[in-house]
Design a protein around this motif. Structure first.
Motif, PDB file in Angstrom:
ATOM      1  N   TYR A  30      38.097  53.749  58.545  1.00 13.18           N
ATOM      2  CA  TYR A  30      39.392  53.699  59.213  1.00 13.18           C
ATOM      3  C   TYR A  30      40.428  53.293  58.181  1.00 13.18           C
ATOM      4  CZ  TYR A  30      37.802  48.831  59.898  1.00 13.18           C
ATOM      5  OH  TYR A  30      37.282  47.575  59.725  1.00 13.18           O
ATOM      6  N   GLN A  31      41.643  53.784  58.395  1.00 17.11           N
ATOM      7  CA  GLN A  31      42.748  53.501  57.492  1.00 17.11           C
ATOM      8  C   GLN A  31      43.870  52.844  58.271  1.00 17.11           C
ATOM      9  OE1 GLN A  31      44.069  56.832  55.143  1.00 17.11           O
ATOM     10  NE2 GLN A  31      42.045  57.739  55.156  1.00 17.11           N
ATOM     11  N   ILE A  32      44.315  51.715  57.794  1.00 16.74           N
ATOM     12  CA  ILE A  32      45.443  51.024  58.401  1.00 16.74           C
ATOM     13  C   ILE A  32      46.601  51.134  57.419  1.00 16.74           C
ATOM     14  CG2 ILE A  32      46.324  48.818  59.219  1.00 16.74           C
ATOM     15  CD1 ILE A  32      43.265  48.179  59.834  1.00 16.74           C
ATOM     16  N   THR A  33      47.607  51.904  57.800  1.00 19.68           N
ATOM     17  CA  THR A  33      48.788  52.073  56.951  1.00 19.68           C
ATOM     18  C   THR A  33      49.720  50.894  57.195  1.00 19.68           C
ATOM     19  OG1 THR A  33      48.551  54.458  57.006  1.00 19.68           O
ATOM     20  CG2 THR A  33      50.709  53.598  56.390  1.00 19.68           C
ATOM     21  N   LEU A  34      50.178  50.303  56.114  1.00 19.53           N
ATOM     22  CA  LEU A  34      51.016  49.102  56.173  1.00 19.53           C
ATOM     23  C   LEU A  34      52.434  49.432  55.710  1.00 19.53           C
ATOM     24  CD1 LEU A  34      48.242  46.913  54.591  1.00 19.53           C
ATOM     25  CD2 LEU A  34      48.939  46.870  56.987  1.00 19.53           C
ATOM     26  N   PRO A  35      53.424  48.644  56.123  1.00 16.03           N
ATOM     27  CA  PRO A  35      54.811  48.915  55.721  1.00 16.03           C
ATOM     28  C   PRO A  35      54.989  48.881  54.201  1.00 16.03           C
ATOM     29  CG  PRO A  35      54.726  47.285  57.482  1.00 16.03           C
ATOM     30  CD  PRO A  35      53.312  47.497  57.025  1.00 16.03           C
ATOM     31  N   ALA A  36      55.972  49.596  53.715  1.00 13.30           N
ATOM     32  CA  ALA A  36      56.234  49.690  52.273  1.00 13.30           C
ATOM     33  C   ALA A  36      56.515  48.327  51.649  1.00 13.30           C
ATOM     34  CB  ALA A  36      57.395  50.641  52.013  1.00 13.30           C
ATOM     35  N   ASP A  37      57.061  47.387  52.414  1.00 16.39           N
ATOM     36  CA  ASP A  37      57.378  46.065  51.866  1.00 16.39           C
ATOM     37  C   ASP A  37      56.294  45.022  52.189  1.00 16.39           C
ATOM     38  OD1 ASP A  37      57.853  45.865  54.578  1.00 16.39           O
ATOM     39  OD2 ASP A  37      59.791  44.848  54.367  1.00 16.39           O
ATOM     40  N   TYR A  38      55.141  45.473  52.664  1.00 18.07           N
ATOM     41  CA  TYR A  38      54.054  44.569  53.022  1.00 18.07           C
ATOM     42  C   TYR A  38      53.525  43.866  51.775  1.00 18.07           C
ATOM     43  CZ  TYR A  38      49.913  42.945  55.543  1.00 18.07           C
ATOM     44  OH  TYR A  38      48.943  42.167  56.139  1.00 18.07           O
ATOM     45  N   ASP A  39      53.252  42.591  51.889  1.00 17.62           N
ATOM     46  CA  ASP A  39      52.680  41.809  50.785  1.00 17.62           C
ATOM     47  C   ASP A  39      51.177  42.088  50.716  1.00 17.62           C
ATOM     48  OD1 ASP A  39      51.744  39.928  48.979  1.00 17.62           O
ATOM     49  OD2 ASP A  39      52.415  38.188  50.146  1.00 17.62           O
ATOM     50  N   MET A  40      50.767  42.910  49.753  1.00 17.23           N
ATOM     51  CA  MET A  40      49.358  43.282  49.644  1.00 17.23           C
ATOM     52  C   MET A  40      48.481  42.100  49.237  1.00 17.23           C
ATOM     53  SD  MET A  40      49.036  46.239  50.843  1.00 17.23           S
ATOM     54  CE  MET A  40      47.385  46.706  50.344  1.00 17.23           C
ATOM     55  N   GLY A  41      49.085  41.010  48.811  1.00 13.95           N
ATOM     56  CA  GLY A  41      48.328  39.792  48.559  1.00 13.95           C
ATOM     57  C   GLY A  41      47.637  39.301  49.824  1.00 13.95           C
ATOM     58  N   VAL A  42      48.232  39.575  50.976  1.00 14.49           N
ATOM     59  CA  VAL A  42      47.625  39.200  52.257  1.00 14.49           C
ATOM     60  C   VAL A  42      46.290  39.926  52.431  1.00 14.49           C
ATOM     61  CG1 VAL A  42      47.916  39.323  54.775  1.00 14.49           C
ATOM     62  CG2 VAL A  42      49.851  38.676  53.321  1.00 14.49           C
ATOM     63  N   ILE A  43      46.254  41.205  52.100  1.00 15.06           N
ATOM     64  CA  ILE A  43      45.015  41.978  52.217  1.00 15.06           C
ATOM     65  C   ILE A  43      43.989  41.492  51.199  1.00 15.06           C
ATOM     66  CG2 ILE A  43      43.981  44.281  51.977  1.00 15.06           C
ATOM     67  CD1 ILE A  43      45.616  43.862  54.570  1.00 15.06           C
ATOM     68  N   ARG A  44      44.417  41.270  49.968  1.00 13.09           N
ATOM     69  CA  ARG A  44      43.471  40.785  48.948  1.00 13.09           C
ATOM     70  C   ARG A  44      42.881  39.430  49.350  1.00 13.09           C
ATOM     71  NH1 ARG A  44      47.221  43.633  45.840  1.00 13.09           N
ATOM     72  NH2 ARG A  44      48.552  41.821  45.493  1.00 13.09           N
ATOM     73  N   ARG A  45      43.696  38.530  49.917  1.00  9.46           N
ATOM     74  CA  ARG A  45      43.184  37.236  50.381  1.00  9.46           C
ATOM     75  C   ARG A  45      42.235  37.418  51.564  1.00  9.46           C
ATOM     76  NH1 ARG A  45      48.349  35.928  49.033  1.00  9.46           N
ATOM     77  NH2 ARG A  45      49.143  36.096  51.155  1.00  9.46           N
ATOM     78  N   ARG A  46      42.588  38.314  52.479  1.00  6.85           N
ATOM     79  CA  ARG A  46      41.728  38.578  53.641  1.00  6.85           C
ATOM     80  C   ARG A  46      40.345  39.015  53.175  1.00  6.85           C
ATOM     81  NH1 ARG A  46      42.903  40.203  59.022  1.00  6.85           N
ATOM     82  NH2 ARG A  46      41.154  41.297  59.967  1.00  6.85           N
ATOM     83  N   ILE A  47      40.313  39.935  52.211  1.00  8.70           N
ATOM     84  CA  ILE A  47      39.035  40.416  51.686  1.00  8.70           C
ATOM     85  C   ILE A  47      38.282  39.285  50.997  1.00  8.70           C
ATOM     86  CG2 ILE A  47      37.971  41.948  49.984  1.00  8.70           C
ATOM     87  CD1 ILE A  47      40.313  43.939  50.620  1.00  8.70           C
ATOM     88  N   ALA A  48      38.970  38.498  50.185  1.00  5.26           N
ATOM     89  CA  ALA A  48      38.322  37.397  49.467  1.00  5.26           C
ATOM     90  C   ALA A  48      37.746  36.363  50.432  1.00  5.26           C
ATOM     91  CB  ALA A  48      39.316  36.745  48.507  1.00  5.26           C
ATOM     92  N   GLU A  49      38.459  36.093  51.525  1.00  2.07           N
ATOM     93  CA  GLU A  49      38.027  35.073  52.478  1.00  2.07           C
ATOM     94  C   GLU A  49      36.970  35.575  53.466  1.00  2.07           C
ATOM     95  OE1 GLU A  49      41.723  33.887  54.272  1.00  2.07           O
ATOM     96  OE2 GLU A  49      42.411  32.893  52.439  1.00  2.07           O
ATOM     97  N   ARG A  50      37.017  36.868  53.811  1.00  2.00           N
ATOM     98  CA  ARG A  50      36.152  37.374  54.881  1.00  2.00           C
ATOM     99  C   ARG A  50      35.106  38.394  54.431  1.00  2.00           C
ATOM    100  NH1 ARG A  50      40.388  38.226  59.893  1.00  2.00           N
ATOM    101  NH2 ARG A  50      41.442  36.222  59.645  1.00  2.00           N
ATOM    102  N   GLY A  51      35.217  38.903  53.225  1.00  3.87           N
ATOM    103  CA  GLY A  51      34.313  39.964  52.776  1.00  3.87           C
ATOM    104  C   GLY A  51      32.848  39.600  52.877  1.00  3.87           C
ATOM    105  N   HIS A  52      32.531  38.364  52.562  1.00  2.36           N
ATOM    106  CA  HIS A  52      31.124  37.945  52.579  1.00  2.36           C
ATOM    107  C   HIS A  52      30.510  37.959  53.983  1.00  2.36           C
ATOM    108  CE1 HIS A  52      33.073  34.222  53.826  1.00  2.36           C
ATOM    109  NE2 HIS A  52      31.897  33.854  54.307  1.00  2.36           N
ATOM    110  N   LEU A  53      31.330  38.017  55.027  1.00  3.55           N
ATOM    111  CA  LEU A  53      30.818  37.954  56.396  1.00  3.55           C
ATOM    112  C   LEU A  53      29.968  39.162  56.776  1.00  3.55           C
ATOM    113  CD1 LEU A  53      33.962  36.499  58.201  1.00  3.55           C
ATOM    114  CD2 LEU A  53      31.887  35.273  57.485  1.00  3.55           C
ATOM    115  N   THR A  54      30.096  40.259  56.030  1.00 10.24           N
ATOM    116  CA  THR A  54      29.271  41.438  56.328  1.00 10.24           C
ATOM    117  C   THR A  54      28.162  41.642  55.290  1.00 10.24           C
ATOM    118  OG1 THR A  54      30.887  42.858  55.209  1.00 10.24           O
ATOM    119  CG2 THR A  54      31.080  42.664  57.613  1.00 10.24           C
ATOM    120  N   ASP A  55      27.952  40.664  54.439  1.00  7.35           N
ATOM    121  CA  ASP A  55      26.943  40.813  53.391  1.00  7.35           C
ATOM    122  C   ASP A  55      25.523  40.984  53.928  1.00  7.35           C
ATOM    123  OD1 ASP A  55      28.886  40.684  51.454  1.00  7.35           O
ATOM    124  OD2 ASP A  55      28.368  38.675  50.755  1.00  7.35           O
TER     125      ASP A  55
END
Length: 189
Positions: free
Chosen positions: A6-31
């Motif tokens: 699935y693809q979630i398109t985000l606004p042009a001014d979206y802070d992609m740091g939010v996505i990188r932090r989300r992945i860093a904090e939650r990525g291990h949950l599907t390991d």
């Protein structure tokens, strides 16, 4: 096996740091998610060279061993968190034709994904064989994972690759992503 993306398109001014932090904090949950072959946490930052001028996106890609694992995930708390944050995205699931996955995908840094129409008058087996040859060529170029799948409801095929380094594809329709994390339960055992 089947793929899910699935693809979630985000606004042009979206802070992609939010996505990188989300992945860093939650990525291990599907390991260690049952029936998951791997999940690649993908994102595209339109300000980076690999995605220059395209949209910001959060776009996880999954390879499932069977539908039970996929259904359990979609009905569980992990996907509920995605829905709570971004709304419920359309989920594209396809039947797998061909898959080659390295024993350890943790070194993947980029991914490419192309969805192509299957020509109306081309025999499906010929298309599948051509895709297998394309996957072999990409593995020779360094792809760590190559998955070919198809959707008979739309008569499309998806060509997904994980790469150690950034690559540029000749197709303008190909999506290129950075990989924030790869969950690969078999690699952790």
């Amino acid at each position: 096996m089947l793929t899910m993306h699935y693809q979630i398109t985000l606004p042009a001014d979206y802070d992609m740091g939010v996505i990188r932090r989300r992945i860093a904090e939650r990525g291990h949950l599907t390991d260690d998610l049952p029936q998951l072959a791997f999940k690649a946490y993908l994102y595209a930052d339109r300000n980076q060279a690999y995605a220059a001028g395209r949209e910001h996106r959060y776009a996880p890609f999954y390879l499932w061993r069977d539908t039970h694992g996929m259904n359990a995930f979609l009905g569980g708390t992990g996907f509920a968190a995605v829905v709570a944050s971004f709304g419920r995205p359309p989920v594209h699931a396809c039947s797998v034709w061909d898959t080659h996955v390295a024993p350890d995908l943790s070194i993947a840094t980029h991914a490419t994904c192309e969805t192509l129409s299957i020509p109306r008058h081309t025999p499906l087996q010929a298309t599948r064989e051509a895709e297998q040859a394309s996957a072999a060529a990409d593995r020779d170029r360094g792809a760590l994972a190559s998955i070919g799948s198809f959707d008979p409801s739309r008569w499309t095929m998806t060509r997904f690759r994980l790469w150690r380094d950034a690559v540029m594809l000749s197709s303008a329709d190909a999506d290129t992503y950075q990989v924030g994390h790869v969950s690969q339960p078999s690699a952790s055992r």
